[in-house]
Enzyme design. Structure first.
Site, PDB file in Angstrom:
ATOM      1  N   ASP A   1      -1.226   1.332  -3.993  1.00 23.87           N
ATOM      2  CA  ASP A   1      -2.116   0.303  -4.536  1.00 23.87           C
ATOM      3  C   ASP A   1      -3.490   0.858  -4.873  1.00 23.87           C
ATOM      4  OD1 ASP A   1      -2.954   0.600  -1.890  1.00 23.87           O
ATOM      5  OD2 ASP A   1      -3.498  -1.501  -1.669  1.00 23.87           O
TER       6      ASP A   1
ATOM      7  N   SER B   1       0.818  -1.207   0.000  1.00 21.77           N
ATOM      8  CA  SER B   1       0.000   0.000   0.000  1.00 21.77           C
ATOM      9  C   SER B   1       0.856   1.263   0.000  1.00 21.77           C
ATOM     10  CB  SER B   1      -0.960  -0.050   1.197  1.00 21.77           C
ATOM     11  OG  SER B   1      -1.927   0.958   1.129  1.00 21.77           O
TER      12      SER B   1
ATOM     13  N   ASP C   1      -5.934   2.214  -3.202  1.00 23.15           N
ATOM     14  CA  ASP C   1      -7.136   2.061  -2.382  1.00 23.15           C
ATOM     15  C   ASP C   1      -7.359   3.267  -1.469  1.00 23.15           C
ATOM     16  OD1 ASP C   1      -5.159   1.595  -0.497  1.00 23.15           O
ATOM     17  OD2 ASP C   1      -6.029  -0.271   0.269  1.00 23.15           O
TER      18      ASP C   1
ATOM     19  N   ASP D   1      -2.563   6.339  -3.477  1.00 21.39           N
ATOM     20  CA  ASP D   1      -1.404   5.696  -2.876  1.00 21.39           C
ATOM     21  C   ASP D   1      -0.938   4.549  -3.767  1.00 21.39           C
ATOM     22  OD1 ASP D   1      -3.366   3.798  -2.350  1.00 21.39           O
ATOM     23  OD2 ASP D   1      -2.626   3.325  -0.348  1.00 21.39           O
TER      24      ASP D   1
END
Length: 447
Positions: A244, A103, A246, A242
């Site tokens: 990833d 992440s 999400d 960010d």
């Protein structure tokens, strides 16, 4: 063993639990846990996505080996946003979805998170059982039943097409200049394509991943780069994702930032006015600002708080039938559209609100006045337990007494990084700063 944190298994690549050996064992355990007995070999299916970290290649191969060893057929998606894995696990009728990502963490970290066949992240109970199977070991499949692996070329395209459908039919983004910062991460292809195909004039930032630069001076945890691009290009709005994708932060035309609390307030008020906010309730974590709670209450709406972690937000939403939730950090969960936080789709809903109202981003970004809040992160060595030290407990108890009736204090260990988070809110700025500095200082002294 303590493998799973608040968002799967995470750590520094090639150390501790984030090694190829552990990824292989995790793959085998998850494959055995999710394999549906009594069905043909072709029915055992798992989709694997990843972000752009260099270590993703190693972990992808190790997971594939573990999964195929238990009879799972692996479909490799390549770099895709985390919410795409939830979407495709469900739409492709997979037993399991896996995302390889840490992440917002630095490039040297990586992580593995699992999604069930319904596209949602696993429960604590499911993770505990998989962890037990990792520890005990699992029997491999018989030789004729070993799984296969292949790359899926159109997985990203399926997600792109789906993301566009979350914008109201017929709506175009023509006339909007949008800066999109993809953090050199998983959305570096998807996000610019979605925005341009919807008609926006797109300025890209963080779309040149090299395996080592994910989240480096860009993305939702370093919004300065996006802000500079917004101002220098004269853009109407910035969307900062960010690694990833999400999480999201929104920036106005002069680079001011709206966090997840402000976005949730905007969406909750709009949905409630349209009769779309189920239960007239927004789900957020204990980290969300008191100002958000007051904003909702003044409109007859409710705030349901959970522990920190978007998975706990989603669990509460599913348990009570709510459809909007998220975190101050930028996870925005809209279960009408996605099974987990989706930064791109949340950004699209903000752009749709700009188009619908004709208002600039600045007029939509600040729904409520924040109660002064301060967050201090204290890093510690993995394996240490600074919150168990008597001097830290004493400092916390003293701070809680000082804030009684004039604010609140939240101390917790991060579930994704070796950090102690010290957060306080108070209408008294001097008291707020003194309390946070005192507690954070006690934690630092203990590490």
């Amino acid at each position: 063993m303590g493998l799973f944190g608040t968002d799967g298994v995470r750590g520094r690549a090639n150390e501790g639990d984030m090694t190829a050996e552990m990824a292989l064992r995790l793959g085998a355990a998850a494959g055995r846990y999710f394999r549906r007995e009594g069905t043909g070999l072709a029915a055992h299916r798992v989709v694997i996505g990843k972000d752009t970290r260099q270590s993703g290649y190693m972990l992808e191969n190790a997971l594939t080996a573990g999964l195929t060893s238990t009879g799972m057929n692996v479909l490799l998606l390549g770099p895709v946003p985390t919410p795409a894995v939830g979407l495709l696990a469900r739409s492709m009728r997979a037993d399991l979805g896996v995302m390889i990502s840490a992440s917002h963490n630095p490039a040297d970290d990586n992580g593995i998170k699992f999604f069930g066949p319904d596209g949602y992240k696993l429960s604590d109970e499911a993770e505990a059982e998989i962890e037990r199977m990792v520890s005990d070991g699992v029997a491999p499949a018989d030789a004729p039943n070993i799984g296969r692996a292949k790359r899926i070329d159109d997985g990203l395209g399926r997600y792109i097409e789906y993301a566009k459908t979350t914008v109201p039919p017929g709506m175009t983004l023509e006339g909007l200049k949008v800066v999109i910062d993809c953090a050199n991460g998983a959305a570096y292809r998807a996000a610019p394509d979605v925005l341009s195909e919807l008609g926006a004039e797109v300025v890209t930032v963080g779309v040149n991943p090299n395996g080592r630069n994910i989240n480096l001076d860009c993305g939702s945890t370093a919004t300065g780069t996006c802000a500079e691009a917004v101002v220098s290009h004269g853009a109407d709005v910035g969307i900062s994702l960010d690694g990833d994708a999400d999480r999201v932060m929104i920036l106005d035309a002069v680079g001011n930032v709206a966090d997840g609390d402000q976005l949730m307030a905007l969406f909750a008020a709009r949905w409630a006015s349209e009769g779309r906010l189920r239960g007239n309730t927004l789900v957020a974590t204990v980290m969300s600002n008191l100002g958000l709670e007051r904003f909702l209450g003044a409109r007859g709406l409710h705030l349901h708080r959970t522990r920190v972690g978007d998975r706990y937000v989603v669990e509460a939403m599913r348990a009570h039938g709510f459809n909007l939730g998220g975190e101050q950090s930028g996870h925005i969960v809209m279960t009408d559209h996605a099974t987990t936080g989706d930064g791109l789709i949340a950004g699209l809903q903000f752009l749709a609100e700009m188009v619908r109202t004709g208002k600039p981003a600045a007029d939509l970004m600040h729904s409520f006045a924040r109660v002064p809040q301060r967050l201090e992160n204290v890093r510690y060595e993995r394996g240490a337990a600074p919150l168990d030290r008597i001097e830290v407990k004493s400092a916390i108890a003293d701070a809680e007494g000082r804030l009684d009736g004039n604010g609140r204090l939240l101390i917790r260990a991060s579930g994704t990084e070796p950090l102690i988070r010290v957060m306080a809110e108070s209408e008294d700025p001097a008291l707020l700063n003194d309390v946070v500095e005192t507690v954070a200082g006690a934690v630092r002294a203990a590490v």
